[in-house]
Write an enzyme that holds these catalytic residues in place. Structure first.
Site, PDB file in Angstrom:
ATOM      1  N   THR A 134      34.660  40.803  39.895  1.00  0.00           N
ATOM      2  CA  THR A 134      35.144  40.180  41.122  1.00  0.00           C
ATOM      3  C   THR A 134      36.583  39.688  40.981  1.00  0.00           C
ATOM      4  O   THR A 134      37.023  39.379  39.861  1.00  0.00           O
ATOM      5  CB  THR A 134      34.229  38.974  41.466  1.00  0.00           C
ATOM      6  OG1 THR A 134      34.821  38.219  42.497  1.00  0.00           O
ATOM      7  CG2 THR A 134      34.022  38.062  40.266  1.00  0.00           C
ATOM      8  N   ASP A 135      37.268  39.553  42.104  1.00  0.00           N
ATOM      9  CA  ASP A 135      38.620  38.964  42.078  1.00  0.00           C
ATOM     10  C   ASP A 135      38.574  37.463  41.797  1.00  0.00           C
ATOM     11  O   ASP A 135      39.604  36.860  41.495  1.00  0.00           O
ATOM     12  CB  ASP A 135      39.367  39.247  43.397  1.00  0.00           C
ATOM     13  CG  ASP A 135      38.677  38.697  44.641  1.00  0.00           C
ATOM     14  OD1 ASP A 135      37.565  38.136  44.523  1.00  0.00           O
ATOM     15  OD2 ASP A 135      39.254  38.831  45.738  1.00  0.00           O
ATOM     16  N   GLU A 136      37.375  36.855  41.897  1.00  0.00           N
ATOM     17  CA  GLU A 136      37.296  35.400  41.705  1.00  0.00           C
ATOM     18  C   GLU A 136      37.627  34.985  40.274  1.00  0.00           C
ATOM     19  O   GLU A 136      37.906  33.812  40.016  1.00  0.00           O
ATOM     20  CB  GLU A 136      35.909  34.883  42.094  1.00  0.00           C
ATOM     21  CG  GLU A 136      35.600  35.137  43.547  1.00  0.00           C
ATOM     22  CD  GLU A 136      34.483  34.289  44.112  1.00  0.00           C
ATOM     23  OE1 GLU A 136      34.060  33.322  43.461  1.00  0.00           O
ATOM     24  OE2 GLU A 136      34.039  34.599  45.227  1.00  0.00           O
ATOM     25  N   TYR A 159      29.941  30.531  39.054  1.00  0.00           N
ATOM     26  CA  TYR A 159      29.821  31.989  39.257  1.00  0.00           C
ATOM     27  C   TYR A 159      31.020  32.725  38.661  1.00  0.00           C
ATOM     28  O   TYR A 159      30.858  33.647  37.859  1.00  0.00           O
ATOM     29  CB  TYR A 159      29.697  32.302  40.754  1.00  0.00           C
ATOM     30  CG  TYR A 159      29.957  33.766  41.079  1.00  0.00           C
ATOM     31  CD1 TYR A 159      29.058  34.754  40.699  1.00  0.00           C
ATOM     32  CD2 TYR A 159      31.124  34.158  41.758  1.00  0.00           C
ATOM     33  CE1 TYR A 159      29.307  36.096  40.987  1.00  0.00           C
ATOM     34  CE2 TYR A 159      31.365  35.490  42.038  1.00  0.00           C
ATOM     35  CZ  TYR A 159      30.462  36.457  41.652  1.00  0.00           C
ATOM     36  OH  TYR A 159      30.708  37.785  41.924  1.00  0.00           O
ATOM     37  N   LYS A 163      31.282  35.427  35.510  1.00  0.00           N
ATOM     38  CA  LYS A 163      31.784  36.804  35.640  1.00  0.00           C
ATOM     39  C   LYS A 163      32.991  37.013  34.714  1.00  0.00           C
ATOM     40  O   LYS A 163      33.131  38.067  34.098  1.00  0.00           O
ATOM     41  CB  LYS A 163      32.182  37.109  37.092  1.00  0.00           C
ATOM     42  CG  LYS A 163      31.037  37.193  38.079  1.00  0.00           C
ATOM     43  CD  LYS A 163      30.052  38.320  37.813  1.00  0.00           C
ATOM     44  CE  LYS A 163      30.596  39.690  38.112  1.00  0.00           C
ATOM     45  NZ  LYS A 163      29.554  40.754  38.005  1.00  0.00           N
TER      46      LYS A 163
HETATM   47  P1  NAD Z   1      23.532  40.932  45.224  1.00  0.00           P
HETATM   48  O1  NAD Z   1      23.249  39.498  44.918  1.00  0.00           O
HETATM   49  O2  NAD Z   1      23.353  41.423  46.609  1.00  0.00           O
HETATM   50  O3  NAD Z   1      22.642  41.873  44.290  1.00  0.00           O
HETATM   51  C1  NAD Z   1      22.450  41.614  42.931  1.00  0.00           C
HETATM   52  C2  NAD Z   1      21.319  42.509  42.445  1.00  0.00           C
HETATM   53  O4  NAD Z   1      21.134  42.283  41.034  1.00  0.00           O
HETATM   54  C3  NAD Z   1      19.965  42.208  43.114  1.00  0.00           C
HETATM   55  O5  NAD Z   1      19.329  43.398  43.500  1.00  0.00           O
HETATM   56  C4  NAD Z   1      19.172  41.483  42.021  1.00  0.00           C
HETATM   57  O6  NAD Z   1      17.771  41.675  42.117  1.00  0.00           O
HETATM   58  C5  NAD Z   1      19.754  42.129  40.760  1.00  0.00           C
HETATM   59  N1  NAD Z   1      19.601  41.274  39.564  1.00  0.00           N
HETATM   60  C6  NAD Z   1      19.915  39.950  39.463  1.00  0.00           C
HETATM   61  N2  NAD Z   1      19.613  39.504  38.214  1.00  0.00           N
HETATM   62  C7  NAD Z   1      19.137  40.577  37.528  1.00  0.00           C
HETATM   63  C8  NAD Z   1      18.678  40.757  36.197  1.00  0.00           C
HETATM   64  N3  NAD Z   1      18.637  39.741  35.313  1.00  0.00           N
HETATM   65  N4  NAD Z   1      18.272  42.004  35.814  1.00  0.00           N
HETATM   66  C9  NAD Z   1      18.286  43.034  36.697  1.00  0.00           C
HETATM   67  N5  NAD Z   1      18.695  42.907  37.975  1.00  0.00           N
HETATM   68  C10 NAD Z   1      19.115  41.694  38.384  1.00  0.00           C
HETATM   69  O7  NAD Z   1      25.015  41.175  44.700  1.00  0.00           O
HETATM   70  P2  NAD Z   1      26.170  42.094  45.327  1.00  0.00           P
HETATM   71  O8  NAD Z   1      26.872  41.319  46.358  1.00  0.00           O
HETATM   72  O9  NAD Z   1      25.600  43.420  45.615  1.00  0.00           O
HETATM   73  O10 NAD Z   1      27.140  42.195  44.050  1.00  0.00           O
HETATM   74  C11 NAD Z   1      26.947  43.201  43.071  1.00  0.00           C
HETATM   75  C12 NAD Z   1      27.970  43.026  41.969  1.00  0.00           C
HETATM   76  O11 NAD Z   1      29.275  43.101  42.508  1.00  0.00           O
HETATM   77  C13 NAD Z   1      27.888  41.687  41.252  1.00  0.00           C
HETATM   78  O12 NAD Z   1      28.123  41.917  39.881  1.00  0.00           O
HETATM   79  C14 NAD Z   1      29.003  40.868  41.867  1.00  0.00           C
HETATM   80  O13 NAD Z   1      29.491  39.915  40.949  1.00  0.00           O
HETATM   81  C15 NAD Z   1      30.019  41.939  42.164  1.00  0.00           C
HETATM   82  N6  NAD Z   1      30.922  41.683  43.301  1.00  0.00           N
HETATM   83  C16 NAD Z   1      30.408  41.323  44.518  1.00  0.00           C
HETATM   84  C17 NAD Z   1      31.281  41.150  45.593  1.00  0.00           C
HETATM   85  C18 NAD Z   1      30.767  40.776  46.961  1.00  0.00           C
HETATM   86  O14 NAD Z   1      31.580  40.492  47.849  1.00  0.00           O
HETATM   87  N7  NAD Z   1      29.476  40.789  47.222  1.00  0.00           N
HETATM   88  C19 NAD Z   1      32.652  41.319  45.414  1.00  0.00           C
HETATM   89  C20 NAD Z   1      33.125  41.674  44.142  1.00  0.00           C
HETATM   90  C21 NAD Z   1      32.239  41.866  43.097  1.00  0.00           C
HETATM   91  O1  DAU Z   2      35.748  37.569  46.209  1.00  0.00           O
HETATM   92  C1  DAU Z   2      34.609  38.271  45.808  1.00  0.00           C
HETATM   93  C2  DAU Z   2      33.391  37.384  45.916  1.00  0.00           C
HETATM   94  O2  DAU Z   2      33.117  37.236  47.306  1.00  0.00           O
HETATM   95  C3  DAU Z   2      32.188  37.937  45.183  1.00  0.00           C
HETATM   96  O3  DAU Z   2      32.462  37.995  43.805  1.00  0.00           O
HETATM   97  C4  DAU Z   2      30.951  37.069  45.440  1.00  0.00           C
HETATM   98  O4  DAU Z   2      29.815  37.657  44.830  1.00  0.00           O
HETATM   99  C5  DAU Z   2      30.729  36.979  46.933  1.00  0.00           C
HETATM  100  O5  DAU Z   2      29.643  36.127  47.212  1.00  0.00           O
HETATM  101  C6  DAU Z   2      31.986  36.459  47.636  1.00  0.00           C
HETATM  102  O6  DAU Z   2      32.230  35.066  47.309  1.00  0.00           O
HETATM  103  P1  DAU Z   2      32.695  34.022  48.424  1.00  0.00           P
HETATM  104  O7  DAU Z   2      32.363  32.659  47.979  1.00  0.00           O
HETATM  105  O8  DAU Z   2      34.102  34.287  48.843  1.00  0.00           O
HETATM  106  O9  DAU Z   2      31.725  34.500  49.644  1.00  0.00           O
HETATM  107  P2  DAU Z   2      30.864  33.673  50.717  1.00  0.00           P
HETATM  108  O10 DAU Z   2      30.398  34.668  51.717  1.00  0.00           O
HETATM  109  O11 DAU Z   2      29.861  32.783  50.079  1.00  0.00           O
HETATM  110  O12 DAU Z   2      31.968  32.762  51.411  1.00  0.00           O
HETATM  111  C7  DAU Z   2      33.114  33.328  52.045  1.00  0.00           C
HETATM  112  C8  DAU Z   2      33.977  32.181  52.557  1.00  0.00           C
HETATM  113  O13 DAU Z   2      33.287  31.539  53.636  1.00  0.00           O
HETATM  114  C9  DAU Z   2      34.239  31.104  51.542  1.00  0.00           C
HETATM  115  O14 DAU Z   2      35.550  30.602  51.714  1.00  0.00           O
HETATM  116  C10 DAU Z   2      33.212  30.024  51.867  1.00  0.00           C
HETATM  117  C11 DAU Z   2      33.051  30.155  53.359  1.00  0.00           C
HETATM  118  N1  DAU Z   2      31.721  29.832  53.919  1.00  0.00           N
HETATM  119  C12 DAU Z   2      30.636  30.436  53.370  1.00  0.00           C
HETATM  120  C13 DAU Z   2      29.370  30.193  53.852  1.00  0.00           C
HETATM  121  C14 DAU Z   2      28.155  30.847  53.233  1.00  0.00           C
HETATM  122  C15 DAU Z   2      31.601  28.960  54.998  1.00  0.00           C
HETATM  123  O15 DAU Z   2      32.606  28.426  55.507  1.00  0.00           O
HETATM  124  N2  DAU Z   2      30.340  28.713  55.488  1.00  0.00           N
HETATM  125  C16 DAU Z   2      29.221  29.280  54.949  1.00  0.00           C
HETATM  126  O16 DAU Z   2      28.094  28.976  55.438  1.00  0.00           O
END
Ligand code: NAD
Ligand code: DAU
Length: 356
Positions: A134-136, A159, A163
């Site tokens: 992630t970019d975080e 988180y 990562k």
């Molecule tokens: P998600 O939470 O939707 O899915 C995570 C999946 O991993 C689920 O299916 C869960 O059952 C599985 N999992 C969790 N713990 C596990 C374990 N111990 N063993 C096997 N499986 C397990 O997540 P996502 O949003 O699809 O993100 C996927 C990946 O991409 C993550 O590594 C996250 O850090 C990264 N990422 C997400 C975002 C985003 O915006 N969602 C952005 C950048 C990077």
């Molecule tokens: O940047 C990549 C990341 O983006 C991934 O690595 C993470 O897995 C993914 O969850 C996401 O993280 P964020 O914290 O940015 O996403 P989230 O959707 O939780 O929140 C987006 C923004 O919205 C953040 O600034 C918090 C705000 N927010 C979120 C929720 C759930 C609100 O204002 N209200 C809310 O109820």
């Protein structure tokens, strides 16, 4: 036929990747997923029933299970997405994040290394361990500037620090043991099948239910939004053509404040599903206490993956968000199963069968 492990393939991005790979490649995919609350096999659609999709209900922290999967399927590579992914949950309970994201990645690296060291050339040189991050990990930006592959790590939440730890482990396994690794750091994804704890699906479902739309702080935090299918295409490209040992930043150059995102959703819902009481969705906006340690701004310079691998996103924020709203309006069954917990039926059925 290639065999590729995808961990976390029942999650939001993993399921999009598997749908893409089943549709557009001839690879066999072994989907390794523990099915936490975020894992939903219904998100795979028809790809989940394809003969080239094999599901393994396993925890990446379980070394024996990982060794057995490597021995049985002898993969050509692994795309590792399994993680705990929600920042707010990591603030309330960091333990699972350390376990899965750090210990799980370590366990997978060791299982992959043990298997990879038994390979002869050319399979050994062709093997890839692709870690999806992630970019975080880069922390928080001020009003200007972009993250890129040279940005120093500065994670700030449980988180993002878990990562970042896993990224460091992956780089160490490459540097020390020569394991051919790849790392991608991506910005915020959105699109179909996202679990309604994240901003966009939470706002859509709350709005449809007439519930408050909780905006943290002033709503001026900025995220750089990327449509999930564009991310899935980037992952495939990096896995196939990325330089071993390299990192690629992926992002859509779609910076929006949270308030802009919520206002866009309200406007689209006013057009596509007007409220029965004739009022506007924006009336549901509610400012609530800020997230502790809330990062102010993320934004990615995706120049490297564009220059070296020719990737560009196909969706603008405007086109992607309209598709996303339409998808949530059209997929009531998926939403109902998530809200009722019926999406966890696979686990209930399989465990009750084992016990009876
Ligand atoms: P998600 O939470 O939707 O899915 C995570 C999946 O991993 C689920 O299916 C869960 O059952 C599985 N999992 C969790 N713990 C596990 C374990 N111990 N063993 C096997 N499986 C397990 O997540 P996502 O949003 O699809 O993100 C996927 C990946 O991409 C993550 O590594 C996250 O850090 C990264 N990422 C997400 C975002 C985003 O915006 N969602 C952005 C950048 C990077
Ligand atoms: O940047 C990549 C990341 O983006 C991934 O690595 C993470 O897995 C993914 O969850 C996401 O993280 P964020 O914290 O940015 O996403 P989230 O959707 O939780 O929140 C987006 C923004 O919205 C953040 O600034 C918090 C705000 N927010 C979120 C929720 C759930 C609100 O204002 N209200 C809310 O109820």
């Amino acid at each position: 036929m290639k065999t590729v492990f995808v961990t976390g393939g029942a999650g939001f991005i993993g399921s999009a990747l598997i749908r893409l790979l089943i549709a557009e490649s001839d690879w066999r995919i072994v989907n390794i997923d523990k099915l936490t609350y975020a894992g939903n096999l219904e998100s795979l659609g028809g790809a989940g029933r394809d003969a080239r999709h094999v599901f393994s209900h396993s925890d990446i922290c379980d070394r024996q299970a990982m060794d057995a999967l490597f021995a049985q399927y002898r993969p050509d590579g692994i795309i590792h997405l399994a993680a705990e992914s929600h920042v707010d949950r990591s603030i309330h309970g960091p333990g699972d994040f350390i376990q899965t994201n750090v210990v799980g990645t370590y366990t997978l690296l060791e299982a992959a290394r043990a298997y990879w060291s038994t390979l002869a050339e050319p399979e050994r040189g062709a093997f890839r361990f692709h870690h999806v991050s992630t970019d975080e990990v880069f922390g928080s930006l001020g009003p200007t500037g972009l993250f890129d592959e040279t940005t120093a790590y500065d994670p700030r939440s449980p988180y993002s620090s878990s990562k970042a730890s896993s990224d460091h482990l992956v780089r160490a396994w490459q540097h020390t043991y020569g394991l051919p690794t790849l790392i991608t750091n991506c910005s915020n994804n959105y699109g179909p099948y996202q679990f309604p704890e994240k901003l966009i699906p939470l706002m859509i479902l709350n709005a449809l239910a007439g519930k408050p739309l909780p905006i943290y702080g002033k709503g001026d935090n900025i995220r750089d939004w990327l449509y999930v299918d564009d991310h899935a295409r980037a992952l495939r490209l990096v896995f196939e053509r990325g330089q071993p040992g390299a990192t690629y930043c992926i992002g859509g150059r779609n910076e929006k404040t949270n308030l802009q995102v919520v206002d866009t959703l309200c406007r689209l819902l006013d057009q596509q599903r007007p409220r029965a009481n004739g009022r506007r969705y924006e009336e549901l906006k509610t400012f609530v206490a800020d997230r502790p340690g809330h990062d102010q701004r993320y934004a990615i310079d995706a120049g490297k993956i564009q220059r070296e691998l020719g990737w560009t996103p196909t969706e603008s924020f405007e086109s992607g968000i309209a598709k996303t709203v339409a998808w949530y309006l059209d997929n009531g069954e998926w939403i109902a199963h998530v809200q009722s917990g019926a999406y966890r039926q696979w686990i209930d059925q399989n465990y009750s069968q084992r016990q009876s």
